[in-house]
Design a protein around this motif. Structure first.
Motif, PDB file in Angstrom:
ATOM      1  N   ILE A   7       8.418  14.794  49.034  1.00 58.11           N
ATOM      2  CA  ILE A   7       9.828  14.685  49.408  1.00 58.11           C
ATOM      3  C   ILE A   7      10.620  15.022  48.158  1.00 58.11           C
ATOM      4  O   ILE A   7      10.323  14.524  47.064  1.00 58.11           O
ATOM      5  CB  ILE A   7      10.187  13.282  49.927  1.00 58.11           C
ATOM      6  CG1 ILE A   7       9.551  13.049  51.293  1.00 58.11           C
ATOM      7  CG2 ILE A   7      11.711  13.122  50.019  1.00 58.11           C
ATOM      8  CD1 ILE A   7       9.980  11.789  51.992  1.00 58.11           C
ATOM      9  N   VAL A  18      17.943  16.157  50.831  1.00 60.03           N
ATOM     10  CA  VAL A  18      16.538  15.799  51.021  1.00 60.03           C
ATOM     11  C   VAL A  18      15.796  16.995  51.619  1.00 60.03           C
ATOM     12  O   VAL A  18      16.313  17.677  52.511  1.00 60.03           O
ATOM     13  CB  VAL A  18      16.392  14.582  51.965  1.00 60.03           C
ATOM     14  CG1 VAL A  18      14.933  14.162  52.087  1.00 60.03           C
ATOM     15  CG2 VAL A  18      17.259  13.416  51.515  1.00 60.03           C
ATOM     16  N   ILE A  20      11.478  18.384  52.482  1.00 63.37           N
ATOM     17  CA  ILE A  20      10.060  18.053  52.542  1.00 63.37           C
ATOM     18  C   ILE A  20       9.267  19.295  52.164  1.00 63.37           C
ATOM     19  O   ILE A  20       9.734  20.417  52.326  1.00 63.37           O
ATOM     20  CB  ILE A  20       9.637  17.541  53.940  1.00 63.37           C
ATOM     21  CG1 ILE A  20      10.018  18.546  55.031  1.00 63.37           C
ATOM     22  CG2 ILE A  20      10.250  16.186  54.219  1.00 63.37           C
ATOM     23  CD1 ILE A  20       9.383  18.283  56.361  1.00 63.37           C
ATOM     24  N   TRP A  53       7.615  10.617  57.108  1.00 60.91           N
ATOM     25  CA  TRP A  53       6.878  11.693  56.448  1.00 60.91           C
ATOM     26  C   TRP A  53       5.705  11.247  55.583  1.00 60.91           C
ATOM     27  O   TRP A  53       4.845  12.062  55.253  1.00 60.91           O
ATOM     28  CB  TRP A  53       7.839  12.552  55.620  1.00 60.91           C
ATOM     29  CG  TRP A  53       8.796  13.271  56.512  1.00 60.91           C
ATOM     30  CD1 TRP A  53      10.090  12.905  56.795  1.00 60.91           C
ATOM     31  CD2 TRP A  53       8.539  14.429  57.294  1.00 60.91           C
ATOM     32  NE1 TRP A  53      10.644  13.782  57.691  1.00 60.91           N
ATOM     33  CE2 TRP A  53       9.716  14.724  58.014  1.00 60.91           C
ATOM     34  CE3 TRP A  53       7.432  15.247  57.455  1.00 60.91           C
ATOM     35  CZ2 TRP A  53       9.802  15.814  58.867  1.00 60.91           C
ATOM     36  CZ3 TRP A  53       7.523  16.338  58.304  1.00 60.91           C
ATOM     37  CH2 TRP A  53       8.702  16.607  58.996  1.00 60.91           C
TER      38      TRP A  53
END
Length: 139
Positions: A7, A18, A20, A53
């Motif tokens: 992340i 943010v 991923i 996640w």
């Protein structure tokens, strides 16, 4: 090589981008933008993202001046990284984020035109660029 789920954060006192990513393909994607209230991150939202996640590591953008010197936001970003390390007990890495906002704006403008130049989209795209940069430096 083990796949590491990441992340990435583009820290700001009002908005935190943010993204991923994962290391097998060295790719990342923008996820969201989290509001901060008076410089305090919304830890509830951040925790929700971690629950979804389950990252193995974190990358936080390190805001520096163009000459490499620190600025006020550099201290805040480092404190944010320390809090992430304490709260989630996984490795936290800092990555130079110089020029990521300019690159993010260029990417978004090329895809969406002026409509893409929204702060929350820019911040999350910057987080993805930060992740990609960290992964490239890893290899």
């Amino acid at each position: 090589m083990k796949n590491i789920f990441l992340i990435g954060f583009d820290f700001g006192t009002e908005n935190i981008g943010v993204a991923i990513g994962q290391t097998i393909t060295c790719t990342s994607k923008p996820l969201s933008c989290i509001k901060s209230i008076r410089g305090i991150p919304n830890w509830k939202k951040i925790s929700e993202i971690f629950q979804i996640w389950h990252p193995n590591a974190i990358v936080v953008g390190l805001p520096l001046n163009m000459d490499g010197s620190t600025q006020k936001i550099t201290i805040y970003a480092k404190k944010f990284a320390q809090e992430l390390r304490k709260k989630f007990i996984i490795p936290v890495n800092m990555q130079d984020e110089r020029l990521t906002t300019i690159e993010a704006k260029s990417i978004l403008f090329n895809v969406q035109g002026y409509r893409g130049l929204k702060k929350k989209l820019i911040n999350s795209q910057s987080a993805a660029i930060i992740l990609n940069s960290w992964m490239q430096n890893m290899n």
